[in-house]
Design a protein around this motif. Structure first.
Motif, mmCIF file in Angstrom:
data_model
loop_
_atom_site.group_PDB
_atom_site.id
_atom_site.type_symbol
_atom_site.label_atom_id
_atom_site.label_comp_id
_atom_site.label_asym_id
_atom_site.label_seq_id
_atom_site.Cartn_x
_atom_site.Cartn_y
_atom_site.Cartn_z
ATOM 1 N N UNK A 1 -20.955 19.030 8.000
ATOM 2 C CA UNK A 1 -21.441 17.292 8.384
ATOM 3 C C UNK A 1 -21.992 17.416 9.709
ATOM 4 N N UNK A 2 -21.263 17.910 11.036
ATOM 5 C CA UNK A 2 -21.865 17.956 12.250
ATOM 6 C C UNK A 2 -23.127 18.613 12.361
ATOM 7 N N UNK A 3 -23.283 19.856 11.582
ATOM 8 C CA UNK A 3 -24.643 20.717 11.764
ATOM 9 C C UNK A 3 -25.715 19.814 11.044
ATOM 10 N N UNK A 4 -25.396 19.102 10.194
ATOM 11 C CA UNK A 4 -26.545 18.378 9.376
ATOM 12 C C UNK A 4 -27.031 17.014 10.427
ATOM 13 N N UNK A 5 -25.925 16.550 10.901
ATOM 14 C CA UNK A 5 -25.884 15.444 11.913
ATOM 15 C C UNK A 5 -26.841 15.691 13.140
ATOM 16 N N UNK A 6 -26.628 17.182 13.599
ATOM 17 C CA UNK A 6 -27.343 17.281 14.798
ATOM 18 C C UNK A 6 -28.183 18.858 14.369
ATOM 19 N N UNK A 7 -28.895 18.484 13.448
ATOM 20 C CA UNK A 7 -29.705 19.651 12.894
ATOM 21 C C UNK A 7 -30.684 20.246 13.935
ATOM 22 N N UNK A 8 -31.434 19.633 14.618
ATOM 23 C CA UNK A 8 -32.116 20.340 15.749
ATOM 24 C C UNK A 8 -31.444 21.426 16.629
ATOM 25 N N UNK A 9 -30.374 20.770 17.146
ATOM 26 C CA UNK A 9 -29.280 21.761 17.840
ATOM 27 C C UNK A 9 -28.913 22.652 17.329
ATOM 28 N N UNK A 10 -28.494 22.620 15.777
ATOM 29 C CA UNK A 10 -27.893 23.573 14.903
ATOM 30 C C UNK A 10 -28.891 24.682 14.877
ATOM 31 N N UNK A 11 -30.179 24.481 14.472
ATOM 32 C CA UNK A 11 -31.268 25.097 14.191
ATOM 33 C C UNK A 11 -31.483 25.985 15.578
ATOM 34 N N UNK A 12 -31.520 25.246 16.554
ATOM 35 C CA UNK A 12 -31.553 26.109 17.936
ATOM 36 C C UNK A 12 -30.762 27.105 18.317
ATOM 37 N N UNK A 13 -29.356 26.800 17.854
ATOM 38 C CA UNK A 13 -28.159 27.803 18.232
ATOM 39 C C UNK A 13 -28.286 28.941 17.201
ATOM 40 N N UNK A 14 -28.340 28.478 16.109
ATOM 41 C CA UNK A 14 -28.389 29.916 14.932
ATOM 42 C C UNK A 14 -29.629 30.613 14.987
ATOM 43 N N UNK A 15 -30.638 30.035 15.609
ATOM 44 C CA UNK A 15 -32.054 31.098 15.971
ATOM 45 C C UNK A 15 -31.853 31.947 17.117
#
Length: 217
Positions: free
Chosen positions: A186-200
């Motif tokens: 839920x949190x990763x979808x909610x803060x998707x841009x931040x999630x993508x930046x971290x896992x990239x």
């Protein structure tokens, strides 16, 4: 961001295939996952990943009034609970050739993940409804608090109600074990841009891979 992500759907399908693989290996060939290196690897992430993805697609940036809350709950009941009982009844009658008394006593144990997932959606939807007038931080803190409580309950398995066999409470152990991954999704979808930046980040990828290998060993 309401557009479906192809890799998310693919990952969800992969987790289901891994579960089927495990069941075929055990029930067909009699090989428990503890005796199978590859299945021992799969079991470490398949269900956490499944519930993570479920939480990822569960997030909805909507106005959670009573009507929307009940409608979402109804949809999940029709998708997860109703088919579970239909196929479970057919299984007991056709394959097991047992009376439905066994179903009443034991519940649909083989379909624990659908019941558990419904509980997760219920907790998430209830949180969104009860905290509809609160800030995002309040919602986040409450969901994380539920996750921490679940982890504590799972670790304290000696509690009397933890091992209840009465349906639908027999899924409480799985709920307490996996709800943290649902909330993370839920949190990763909610803060998707931040999630993508971290896992990239290559550094993050390397750290996660090394940590996984170390824990597995």
């Amino acid at each position: 961001m309401n557009k479906r992500l192809g890799y998310i759907d693919a990952l969800r399908g992969i987790t289901m295939i891994l579960v089927v693989f495990s069941h075929v290996e055990y029930f067909t060939f009699g090989v428990p996952y503890t005796d199978s290196l590859i299945n021992s690897l799969f079991v470490t992430f398949r269900m956490p990943l499944f519930f993570f993805i479920s939480g990822f697609i569960a997030y909805k940036n909507m106005d959670w009034d009573m009507t929307y809350f009940l409608e979402m709950l109804r949809k999940k009941f029709m998708v997860q609970i109703l088919p579970t009982f239909v196929f479970c009844i057919l299984f007991y009658m056709v394959c097991m050739k047992e009376s439905l008394d066994s179903l009443v006593e034991q519940g649909p144990r083989a379909y624990w993940f659908t019941i558990t997932l419904f509980w997760m959606f219920f907790l998430y939807y209830m949180t969104m409804y009860l905290f509809r007038n609160k800030s995002d931080n309040a919602k986040n803190v409450f969901l994380c608090l539920l996750s921490v409580i679940g982890i504590g309950v799972y670790m304290g398995s000696g509690l009397q109600w933890y091992n209840l066999d009465i349906f639908p409470f027999h899924c409480l152990s799985y709920l307490s074990c996996y709800f943290q991954f649902f909330v993370l999704g839920v949190m990763c979808k909610k803060y998707y841009p931040t999630f993508v930046r971290i896992v990239s980040s290559d550094m993050v990828k390397a750290a996660v891979l090394l940590a996984f290998i170390g824990c597995f060993i």
